[in-house]
Scaffold this motif. Sequence first.
Motif, short mmCIF file in Angstrom:
data_model
loop_
_atom_site.label_atom_id
_atom_site.label_comp_id
_atom_site.label_asym_id
_atom_site.label_seq_id
_atom_site.Cartn_x
_atom_site.Cartn_y
_atom_site.Cartn_z
N ALA A 1 0.83 -1.21 0.00
CA ALA A 1 0.00 0.00 0.00
C ALA A 1 0.85 1.25 0.00
O ALA A 1 0.56 2.23 -0.70
N THR B 1 2.76 2.18 -3.32
CA THR B 1 1.90 2.95 -4.21
C THR B 1 1.68 4.37 -3.68
O THR B 1 1.76 5.35 -4.43
N SER B 2 1.41 4.48 -2.39
CA SER B 2 1.10 5.79 -1.81
C SER B 2 2.27 6.76 -1.94
O SER B 2 2.11 7.89 -2.44
N GLN C 1 -7.26 2.12 -5.77
CA GLN C 1 -5.83 2.28 -5.99
C GLN C 1 -5.46 1.90 -7.43
O GLN C 1 -4.67 2.58 -8.09
N CYS D 1 -3.88 4.44 -10.35
CA CYS D 1 -2.65 4.13 -11.11
C CYS D 1 -2.93 4.09 -12.61
O CYS D 1 -2.10 4.57 -13.42
N ALA E 1 -6.58 9.09 -5.77
CA ALA E 1 -5.45 8.43 -5.12
C ALA E 1 -5.48 8.59 -3.61
O ALA E 1 -4.94 7.75 -2.88
N PRO F 1 -7.82 5.64 -1.22
CA PRO F 1 -7.26 4.40 -0.65
C PRO F 1 -6.28 4.65 0.48
O PRO F 1 -6.10 3.79 1.35
N GLN F 2 -5.64 5.83 0.51
CA GLN F 2 -4.76 6.13 1.64
C GLN F 2 -5.56 6.21 2.93
O GLN F 2 -5.08 5.83 4.00
N ALA G 1 -0.40 -2.47 -7.14
CA ALA G 1 -1.78 -2.34 -6.69
C ALA G 1 -2.57 -3.64 -6.89
O ALA G 1 -3.39 -4.03 -6.05
#
Length: 487
Positions: A295, A298-299, A356, A360, A382, A385-386, A452
Amino acid sequence: MTRAAQRLGAPRRADRAAGFDRRLLAPMVLGSILNPVNSSMLAVALIPIGRAFDAPPSRTAWLVTGLYLATAVGQPVIGRLVDLFGPRRLYLLGTSLVGAAGLLGTLAPDLGTLILSRVLLGFGTSAAYPASMFLLRAESERTGLKSPSGVLAVLSVSNQVVSVIGPPLGGLLVGAGGWHLIFAVNVPLSLACLVLGTLRLPRSATRVREADGRREESGRRVDVPGMVLFAATLTAFMLFLMDPRASRWYLPLVAAVAGAGFAVREVRTPGPFVDLRVLAGNAPLLATYARQLLAYVTSYAFLYGFTQWVEEGRGLSASQAGLVMLPLSAAAIAVTAVTGRRARVRGKLVVGGLVQIAACAALLLADSSSPVLLLAAVGAVAGAPQGLNGLANQNALHAQADPARMGSSAGLLRTCTYLGALVASAADAASFGDGATTAGLHHLAGFLLVVAVLFLAVTLADPSLRRIGRTAAGGGPSAPPRERAGS
């Protein structure tokens, strides 16, 4: 009632009615924001510090990586000490170190001393999170209310808000009195933590776990060799990730040798720093660690890589790029605030994984002519999902970890966060080797799509997630979680 609960004594009705002790919130929140406020404030001070010491960006970058390295190593180490000696003394010791580091940074005569102060800050800020997770578990045992999702949401929102206001706050401090003030501010923050911690944190906490039907109390033996080998393994690996070049071949070798020694040590010692046998048998917890790492790859890659492209590839100024990224932070905070009190985690993780993937994929459509409003919308997607994934993983860890090792387990979760940040940094560097071009952004987006998809696959493959949040405090199957206001 479990045998462990019988031995400890059932929670009194008054304790159950009282819910989680709200007096703990202030020291927990204030302690937990020390790391993000120091991470985010520095962003606006790197250039002034470089000018003050005539240092290039390659050297001032160690002010960032020094904090991350120390925190990644310090979280599980200090977390284990929290397990052994309780949260109060480690919280007070850690926040004291934050004040000392702030004073050292304020008076630093050279860049090396300033980097040292950041390393000390990393270790000092490593105490609050595992201490908070330990306290939450102790409160769950005391009250019988097993789901602290509301408290975890407060901690998560606090960290996200501080990350947003950190750069403007840093800018104000630098403008008011120079870069020294972003270090000096740690002194009053440390004093506030010490006062609150002294007044409100419990002096002791019961540490009992159930193993093979026998009561086993956590001893006070500290596995120093195991901690040293763990630190050597992680440090060598992270140093290589920060600059993965063939000439640095010896770092993976050092990590492999130290890691092998660590594994042998932990399997053979009676009181290991990380109980590898128990950890290896806890597949749900290992899956949570994997999700956390994926996670945050990606973040962090999206946060820093997309921001660089917005400035260089799209041609916006730094202030304009900051405005474009505001929806990302706002979405993360809003999603956490709306969903944070819900104890069930699987739905959050599935939705977080799908969104996510969508974020992307949207990067593949961006180019130098993309409208600014569209870029801001991508940032908002984006951010969602954080707000879902990090909090859901914290709730999962609370349910999956051995109560006697809650501090070190929580510390390892944070270590996975910083490992994800370093993998993201390496991905950004590899994608933008010739500058933050649109082609580089698309290359980064392809990599992040793979990550992701892996995140979603790990989530869907974990059947244990269905049970988290469905079991009542009393242990009845498929009962809704018993939460109260303020929990």
